[in-house]
Design an enzyme around this catalytic site. Sequence first.
Site, mmCIF file in Angstrom:
data_model
loop_
_atom_site.group_PDB
_atom_site.id
_atom_site.type_symbol
_atom_site.label_atom_id
_atom_site.label_comp_id
_atom_site.label_asym_id
_atom_site.label_seq_id
_atom_site.Cartn_x
_atom_site.Cartn_y
_atom_site.Cartn_z
ATOM 1 N N SER A 164 0.839 -1.200 0.000
ATOM 2 C CA SER A 164 0.000 0.000 0.000
ATOM 3 C C SER A 164 0.874 1.250 0.000
ATOM 4 C CB SER A 164 -0.934 -0.026 1.213
ATOM 5 O OG SER A 164 -1.912 0.975 1.108
ATOM 6 N N ASN A 165 0.318 2.381 0.393
ATOM 7 C CA ASN A 165 1.074 3.639 0.495
ATOM 8 C C ASN A 165 0.456 4.456 1.637
ATOM 9 O OD1 ASN A 165 -1.028 5.525 -0.563
ATOM 10 N ND2 ASN A 165 -0.855 4.174 -2.335
#
Length: 218
Positions: A26-27
């Site tokens: 993810s981020n």
Amino acid sequence: MAQKTVRCLVTAGPTQEYFDPVRFISNPSSGKMGWHIAKAAREIGWETTLILGPSALSDPDGVKTVRVVSAQDMLEESEKAFEKCDILIMAAAVCDVRPKLKVGHKVKKGEIPLTVELERTPDILLTLSKKKKEQILIGFAAETRNLVEYAKEKLEQKNLDAIVANIVGGKSSGFGSDSNEIVLIMRSGEIIDFNPAEKKTLASHLIKFVSTKFGLEK
Ligand code: PMT
């Protein structure tokens, strides 16, 4: 004669790309920028849908909020809403890649491959831009350098009407922070430099500017 209500579609937040039920790529997007844009759009009277990746934020008042996890989910929900929208603002930080491996049970620690093979996720904005009829398409470009140059390239590649270039990587701008630094680049080449401010304030300025620029005022 009464004007038609503007229908606005906003995406926000990260996506999470799981390879087993407890591990993902993810981020650090919090969803705040897009969330405030959706709220500002609602506040000027637009009928607003927010497609929100995993985020701790609550649903903004009066905004139809659809929660998603992966880029594929976000694509599917965006496609459903896109046909009926007048303007799309794509502030989500969609993961560009996902693990090829995807299993339904937790992989034992010793069995996790140390090299994870990745594949590209669908490019949502590009997919939607190919289906564009009358909709106005505004993308975001998160950049740590060459802000305007890279953002202009994305505007062209994804056939957008405008792009919000967002400097990221610092403490007071970009992912997770309450404030931001953005520049709006129009397809014509016109550049609007917003003063650094809280995301809430910038969202309101951006929506008002776009509304006037594209003739969407009531
Ligand atoms: O959520 P916050 O913590 O408030 O942070 C806000 C933000 C920094 C995430 C936001 O302001 C921002 O810049 N969002 C765009 C982040 C991004 O993914 O930029 P990009 O340059 O990688 O992508 C360009 C555009 O294509 C974006 O509109 C993105 O939504 C879209 N995209 C990207 C990849 C993909 N697979 N599909 C897409 O549609």
